[in-house]
Motif scaffolding. Structure first.
Motif, PDB file in Angstrom:
ATOM      1  N   ASP A 170       0.820  -1.209   0.000  1.00 11.11           N
ATOM      2  CA  ASP A 170       0.000   0.000   0.000  1.00 11.11           C
ATOM      3  C   ASP A 170       0.855   1.262   0.000  1.00 11.11           C
ATOM      4  OD1 ASP A 170      -2.560  -1.490   0.451  1.00 11.11           O
ATOM      5  OD2 ASP A 170      -1.566  -1.991   2.338  1.00 11.11           O
ATOM      6  N   ILE A 171       1.998   1.191   0.701  1.00 11.15           N
ATOM      7  CA  ILE A 171       2.843   2.368   0.916  1.00 11.15           C
ATOM      8  C   ILE A 171       4.287   1.996   0.618  1.00 11.15           C
ATOM      9  CG2 ILE A 171       3.647   4.056   2.627  1.00 11.15           C
ATOM     10  CD1 ILE A 171       1.044   3.412   4.223  1.00 11.15           C
ATOM     11  N   VAL A 172       5.003   2.922  -0.032  1.00  7.53           N
ATOM     12  CA  VAL A 172       6.416   2.712  -0.330  1.00  7.53           C
ATOM     13  C   VAL A 172       7.237   3.822   0.321  1.00  7.53           C
ATOM     14  CG1 VAL A 172       8.156   2.448  -2.117  1.00  7.53           C
ATOM     15  CG2 VAL A 172       5.823   1.696  -2.554  1.00  7.53           C
ATOM     16  N   GLN A 174       4.596   0.795  -7.625  1.00  8.63           N
ATOM     17  CA  GLN A 174       3.451   0.904  -8.530  1.00  8.63           C
ATOM     18  C   GLN A 174       3.057  -0.460  -9.089  1.00  8.63           C
ATOM     19  OE1 GLN A 174       4.568   4.062 -11.338  1.00  8.63           O
ATOM     20  NE2 GLN A 174       3.291   5.468 -10.168  1.00  8.63           N
ATOM     21  N   ARG A 175       4.047  -1.283  -9.400  1.00  7.11           N
ATOM     22  CA  ARG A 175       3.769  -2.637  -9.894  1.00  7.11           C
ATOM     23  C   ARG A 175       2.975  -3.445  -8.876  1.00  7.11           C
ATOM     24  NH1 ARG A 175       6.656  -7.284  -8.887  1.00  7.11           N
ATOM     25  NH2 ARG A 175       8.551  -6.214  -8.190  1.00  7.11           N
ATOM     26  N   LEU A 176       3.216  -3.177  -7.602  1.00  6.22           N
ATOM     27  CA  LEU A 176       2.575  -3.942  -6.535  1.00  6.22           C
ATOM     28  C   LEU A 176       1.320  -3.272  -5.988  1.00  6.22           C
ATOM     29  CD1 LEU A 176       5.878  -4.937  -4.710  1.00  6.22           C
ATOM     30  CD2 LEU A 176       4.460  -6.400  -6.156  1.00  6.22           C
ATOM     31  N   GLY A 177       0.909  -2.172  -6.619  1.00  7.57           N
ATOM     32  CA  GLY A 177      -0.367  -1.549  -6.268  1.00  7.57           C
ATOM     33  C   GLY A 177      -0.320  -0.454  -5.236  1.00  7.57           C
ATOM     34  N   ALA A 178       0.855   0.023  -4.879  1.00  7.04           N
ATOM     35  CA  ALA A 178       0.960   1.070  -3.856  1.00  7.04           C
ATOM     36  C   ALA A 178       0.290   2.363  -4.314  1.00  7.04           C
ATOM     37  CB  ALA A 178       2.425   1.339  -3.523  1.00  7.04           C
ATOM     38  N   MET A 231       3.715   7.075  -2.074  1.00 13.04           N
ATOM     39  CA  MET A 231       5.180   6.993  -2.110  1.00 13.04           C
ATOM     40  C   MET A 231       5.745   8.093  -1.232  1.00 13.04           C
ATOM     41  SD  MET A 231       7.974   5.710  -3.725  1.00 13.04           S
ATOM     42  CE  MET A 231       9.708   6.182  -3.735  1.00 13.04           C
ATOM     43  N   LEU A 232       6.672   7.732  -0.348  1.00 11.74           N
ATOM     44  CA  LEU A 232       7.351   8.710   0.493  1.00 11.74           C
ATOM     45  C   LEU A 232       8.847   8.568   0.263  1.00 11.74           C
ATOM     46  CD1 LEU A 232       4.916   7.223   2.441  1.00 11.74           C
ATOM     47  CD2 LEU A 232       5.398   9.334   3.705  1.00 11.74           C
ATOM     48  N   VAL A 233       9.529   9.675   0.032  1.00 11.09           N
ATOM     49  CA  VAL A 233      10.937   9.636  -0.321  1.00 11.09           C
ATOM     50  C   VAL A 233      11.721  10.700   0.438  1.00 11.09           C
ATOM     51  CG1 VAL A 233      10.615  11.180  -2.305  1.00 11.09           C
ATOM     52  CG2 VAL A 233      12.571   9.607  -2.264  1.00 11.09           C
ATOM     53  N   VAL A 234      12.942  10.347   0.817  1.00  8.82           N
ATOM     54  CA  VAL A 234      13.845  11.312   1.421  1.00  8.82           C
ATOM     55  C   VAL A 234      14.636  11.989   0.300  1.00  8.82           C
ATOM     56  CG1 VAL A 234      15.758  11.698   3.001  1.00  8.82           C
ATOM     57  CG2 VAL A 234      14.047   9.948   3.529  1.00  8.82           C
ATOM     58  N   SER A 235      14.463  13.281   0.153  1.00  3.46           N
ATOM     59  CA  SER A 235      15.226  14.064  -0.811  1.00  3.46           C
ATOM     60  C   SER A 235      16.217  14.912  -0.016  1.00  3.46           C
ATOM     61  CB  SER A 235      14.283  14.917  -1.666  1.00  3.46           C
ATOM     62  OG  SER A 235      14.987  15.637  -2.645  1.00  3.46           O
ATOM     63  N   LEU A 255       2.175  11.509  -3.141  1.00  3.82           N
ATOM     64  CA  LEU A 255       3.637  11.521  -3.187  1.00  3.82           C
ATOM     65  C   LEU A 255       4.123  12.505  -2.135  1.00  3.82           C
ATOM     66  CD1 LEU A 255       6.410  10.851  -4.401  1.00  3.82           C
ATOM     67  CD2 LEU A 255       5.997  12.645  -6.118  1.00  3.82           C
ATOM     68  N   THR A 256       4.858  11.994  -1.157  1.00  4.65           N
ATOM     69  CA  THR A 256       5.391  12.830  -0.087  1.00  4.65           C
ATOM     70  C   THR A 256       6.901  12.924  -0.249  1.00  4.65           C
ATOM     71  OG1 THR A 256       3.627  12.158   1.439  1.00  4.65           O
ATOM     72  CG2 THR A 256       5.619  13.121   2.408  1.00  4.65           C
ATOM     73  N   ILE A 257       7.388  14.150  -0.405  1.00  2.00           N
ATOM     74  CA  ILE A 257       8.811  14.397  -0.586  1.00  2.00           C
ATOM     75  C   ILE A 257       9.342  15.118   0.645  1.00  2.00           C
ATOM     76  CG2 ILE A 257      10.552  15.593  -1.968  1.00  2.00           C
ATOM     77  CD1 ILE A 257       8.601  15.381  -4.359  1.00  2.00           C
ATOM     78  N   ALA A 258      10.211  14.443   1.384  1.00  2.00           N
ATOM     79  CA  ALA A 258      10.820  15.047   2.565  1.00  2.00           C
ATOM     80  C   ALA A 258      12.140  15.691   2.167  1.00  2.00           C
ATOM     81  CB  ALA A 258      11.051  13.991   3.635  1.00  2.00           C
ATOM     82  N   ARG A 259      12.330  16.954   2.540  1.00  2.00           N
ATOM     83  CA  ARG A 259      13.551  17.682   2.194  1.00  2.00           C
ATOM     84  C   ARG A 259      14.282  18.125   3.468  1.00  2.00           C
ATOM     85  NH1 ARG A 259      11.661  21.863  -2.574  1.00  2.00           N
ATOM     86  NH2 ARG A 259      11.389  20.334  -4.269  1.00  2.00           N
ATOM     87  N   PRO A 260      14.947  17.193   4.123  1.00  2.00           N
ATOM     88  CA  PRO A 260      15.667  17.565   5.346  1.00  2.00           C
ATOM     89  C   PRO A 260      16.925  18.361   5.058  1.00  2.00           C
ATOM     90  CG  PRO A 260      16.141  15.293   4.780  1.00  2.00           C
ATOM     91  CD  PRO A 260      15.073  15.757   3.822  1.00  2.00           C
ATOM     92  N   SER A 261      17.358  19.112   6.050  1.00  2.00           N
ATOM     93  CA  SER A 261      18.666  19.760   6.005  1.00  2.00           C
ATOM     94  C   SER A 261      19.705  18.701   6.371  1.00  2.00           C
ATOM     95  CB  SER A 261      18.697  20.932   6.980  1.00  2.00           C
ATOM     96  OG  SER A 261      19.944  21.597   6.932  1.00  2.00           O
ATOM     97  N   MET A 262      20.865  19.121   6.841  1.00  2.00           N
ATOM     98  CA  MET A 262      21.906  18.162   7.199  1.00  2.00           C
ATOM     99  C   MET A 262      21.398  17.207   8.274  1.00  2.00           C
ATOM    100  SD  MET A 262      25.769  18.788   8.574  1.00  2.00           S
ATOM    101  CE  MET A 262      26.328  19.291   6.949  1.00  2.00           C
ATOM    102  N   LEU A 263      21.570  15.915   8.024  1.00  2.00           N
ATOM    103  CA  LEU A 263      21.097  14.900   8.951  1.00  2.00           C
ATOM    104  C   LEU A 263      22.099  14.675  10.068  1.00  2.00           C
ATOM    105  CD1 LEU A 263      19.776  12.334   6.342  1.00  2.00           C
ATOM    106  CD2 LEU A 263      18.381  13.779   7.828  1.00  2.00           C
ATOM    107  N   VAL A 264      21.584  14.517  11.269  1.00  2.00           N
ATOM    108  CA  VAL A 264      22.407  14.256  12.436  1.00  2.00           C
ATOM    109  C   VAL A 264      22.044  12.876  12.972  1.00  2.00           C
ATOM    110  CG1 VAL A 264      23.009  15.002  14.763  1.00  2.00           C
ATOM    111  CG2 VAL A 264      22.505  16.704  12.995  1.00  2.00           C
TER     112      VAL A 264
END
Length: 215
Positions: A65-67, A100-104, A107-111, A142-151
């Motif tokens: 359902d969710i990627v 998408q092939r599996l029906g999700a 989509m959530l991605v770390v940018s 579609l959720t795009i996360a745009r973090p600053s420098m990761l700690v």
């Protein structure tokens, strides 16, 4: 109840996210496609693995359902421009196509902060091109996360992050460094209760705010 697929589960953000998802009662099944096997403690996580992540993704057959995609490296860490593009663009797109092939439906991605397909800087440009590729796939959500420098504690420390982390911790707003676990916590929250249909870009300051509300 949700079935999820995640790539990048052995990384900084993805590791936190995987541990959180294992404890999340609203998630029924977790599939983590990785290059190397997960530790034995993740016995309930389905873990197709292959040194070629695309081949691991090809093994996934159960509906999702969710990627989540938490893949990310640097040119220095990858070893070459081509390897960096493969990790931060090609494998991210492959993750999305598998979902998408599996029906999700989500989509959530770390940018990254500064992602821009027209940037003169390779890192920002590839992140921007990746975002554009996912947007072109026309996800319902579609959720795009745009973090600053990761700690956080990495297996291998990145020299630039070690040198710049003290500076970024003092910056205001979106530029202030952010804990990787806060990014993971915010992404999980958005997956379980998405803000709205379509494309949602979440800034670093907003990620921190969402995470604080869930702590």
């Amino acid at each position: 109840m949700a079935n999820v697929l995640i790539t990048g589960a052995t990384g900084l953000v993805g590791g936190h996210l995987l541990r959180m998802m294992v404890q999340e009662p609203r998630i029924t099944r977790i599939t983590a496609a990785t290059r190397r096997p997960l530790p034995d403690k993740f016995v309930d996580v389905i873990n197709p693995h292959d040194p070629q992540l695309t081949d691991a993704l090809a093994q996934v057959e159960a509906p999702v359902d969710i990627v989540f995609c938490c893949l990310g490296t640097t040119r220095r860490e990858a070893g070459s421009k081509e390897a960096f593009i493969h990790a931060d663009y090609t494998l991210v797109v492959d993750t999305a196509l598998t979902g998408q092939r599996l029906g999700a439906q989500h989509m959530l991605v770390v940018s990254a902060i500064g992602a821009n397909a027209h940037s003169p800087f390779l890192y920002n440009r590839v992140k921007g091109e990746m975002e554009e590729a996912l947007i072109a796939q026309n996800w319902p959500l579609l959720t795009i996360a745009r973090p600053s420098m990761l700690v956080g504690d990495r297996d291998k420390r990145r020299l630039n992050e070690s040198l710049l982390a003290p500076v970024f911790s003092l910056l205001p707003g979106n530029w202030k460094s952010i804990e990787a676990r806060d990014v993971a916590r915010a992404m999980l929250n958005e997956a379980m209760a998405p803000a709205k249909p379509g494309v949602n870009v979440i800034t670093s300051a907003k990620l921190r705010e969402i995470a604080a509300g869930q702590a």
